[in-house]
Design a protein around this motif. Structure first.
Motif, short mmCIF file in Angstrom:
data_model
loop_
_atom_site.label_atom_id
_atom_site.label_comp_id
_atom_site.label_asym_id
_atom_site.label_seq_id
_atom_site.Cartn_x
_atom_site.Cartn_y
_atom_site.Cartn_z
N ASN A 117 2.62 -5.39 2.29
CA ASN A 117 2.84 -6.75 1.81
C ASN A 117 3.14 -7.65 3.01
OD1 ASN A 117 3.64 -9.14 0.58
ND2 ASN A 117 4.72 -8.10 -1.08
N GLU A 118 2.09 -8.20 3.60
CA GLU A 118 2.25 -9.00 4.82
C GLU A 118 2.79 -10.40 4.53
OE1 GLU A 118 -1.30 -8.84 7.19
OE2 GLU A 118 -1.40 -6.65 7.12
N VAL A 119 2.63 -10.87 3.31
CA VAL A 119 3.26 -12.14 2.93
C VAL A 119 4.77 -12.02 3.06
CG1 VAL A 119 3.70 -13.74 1.02
CG2 VAL A 119 1.39 -12.89 1.42
N THR A 152 0.83 -1.20 0.00
CA THR A 152 0.00 0.00 0.00
C THR A 152 0.87 1.26 0.00
OG1 THR A 152 -0.13 -0.14 2.43
CG2 THR A 152 -1.92 -1.14 1.16
N ASP A 153 2.11 1.12 0.43
CA ASP A 153 3.07 2.23 0.42
C ASP A 153 4.37 1.69 -0.16
OD1 ASP A 153 4.92 4.25 0.94
OD2 ASP A 153 3.98 4.82 2.84
N THR A 154 4.62 2.01 -1.44
CA THR A 154 5.80 1.47 -2.12
C THR A 154 7.10 2.12 -1.64
OG1 THR A 154 5.43 3.08 -3.90
CG2 THR A 154 4.51 0.87 -4.18
N ILE A 155 6.98 3.30 -0.99
CA ILE A 155 8.19 3.97 -0.49
C ILE A 155 8.62 3.35 0.84
CG2 ILE A 155 9.17 6.15 0.30
CD1 ILE A 155 7.28 7.57 -1.65
#
Length: 215
Positions: A148-150, A140-143
């Motif tokens: 990414n919980e996986v 959700t925040d690429t910075i």
């Protein structure tokens, strides 16, 4: 003339023998029967002719169902406990010891971190009604690399078992893009060796092996 004493018919008490027989029967049933753990989702994997089997221990599995939801599982109970404790500590989750014990018997799960406390602390009746939405695998925040919980569970699993091996189990009808996201999560941690779980089938003639010529 003395009378001969009457001799009764000898009897044998079989109660102890029956008890021992049932104990032995129970022992053999428990030691020879492999119980299957409950799974969070049923995955219909594609078939292949590969004869390489995934290891039974030291394995982290990421399952992708036909709807694109991802579920994570650890083969070893000790690893499950260590991984969930790291998740609890890092995210400041309030989870009881009973909740940790419940997690330790889950072969796989698909609960986002935001719902983890509610799921683990729930009663048995509430857990039965709990809908597992799958573990988020899109940032959700690429910075800040958040969401990414996986990827987070891969890290916690690896910290819990330095020799951890990984496998992906994709449903026959799952979108490749979902599986690709899981592969990318592994590669972000420099993990380029992993297994793809499929159904085993016999290889056609001439594929995967050669037949000896008839004499």
């Amino acid at each position: 003339m003395s009378k001969k004493p009457k001799r009764g018919v000898p009897t044998i008490d079989m109660t102890a023998m029956v008890d021992v027989a049932f104990l032995l029967l129970t022992f053999f049933i428990l030691t020879t029967t492999k119980f299957r753990e409950d799974q969070a989702v049923e995955i219909d994997t594609p078939s292949s002719v590969s004869k390489t089997e995934t290891p039974a221990k030291g394995l982290m599995t990421m399952s992708v169902d036909k709807e694109g939801k991802v579920y994570v599982g650890f083969s070893d109970i000790g690893t499950r406990i260590e991984a969930v404790r790291k998740a609890i500590a890092e995210n400041k989750l309030e989870v009881t010891e009973e909740g940790v014990n419940f997690f330790s018997i889950q072969s796989e799960f698909g609960v986002p971190l935001g719902q983890m406390s509610g799921w683990l602390n729930a009663s048995d009746a509430e857990r039965d009604k709990f809908v597992q939405e799958g573990i988020p695998y899109i940032e959700t925040d690429t910075i800040a690399h958040i969401g990414n919980e996986v990827k987070d569970w891969i890290r916690w699993g690896r910290l819990s078992d330095q020799r951890m091996r990984f496998a992906i189990k994709g449903d026959l009808d799952s979108e490749y893009s979902s599986v690709a996201e899981v592969i990318e999560a592994l590669q972000d941690w420099k993990i380029n060796q992993f297994s793809l779980i499929t159904k085993m089938e016999e290889a056609p003639d001439g594929i995967g092996f050669s037949k000896a010529p008839k004499k």
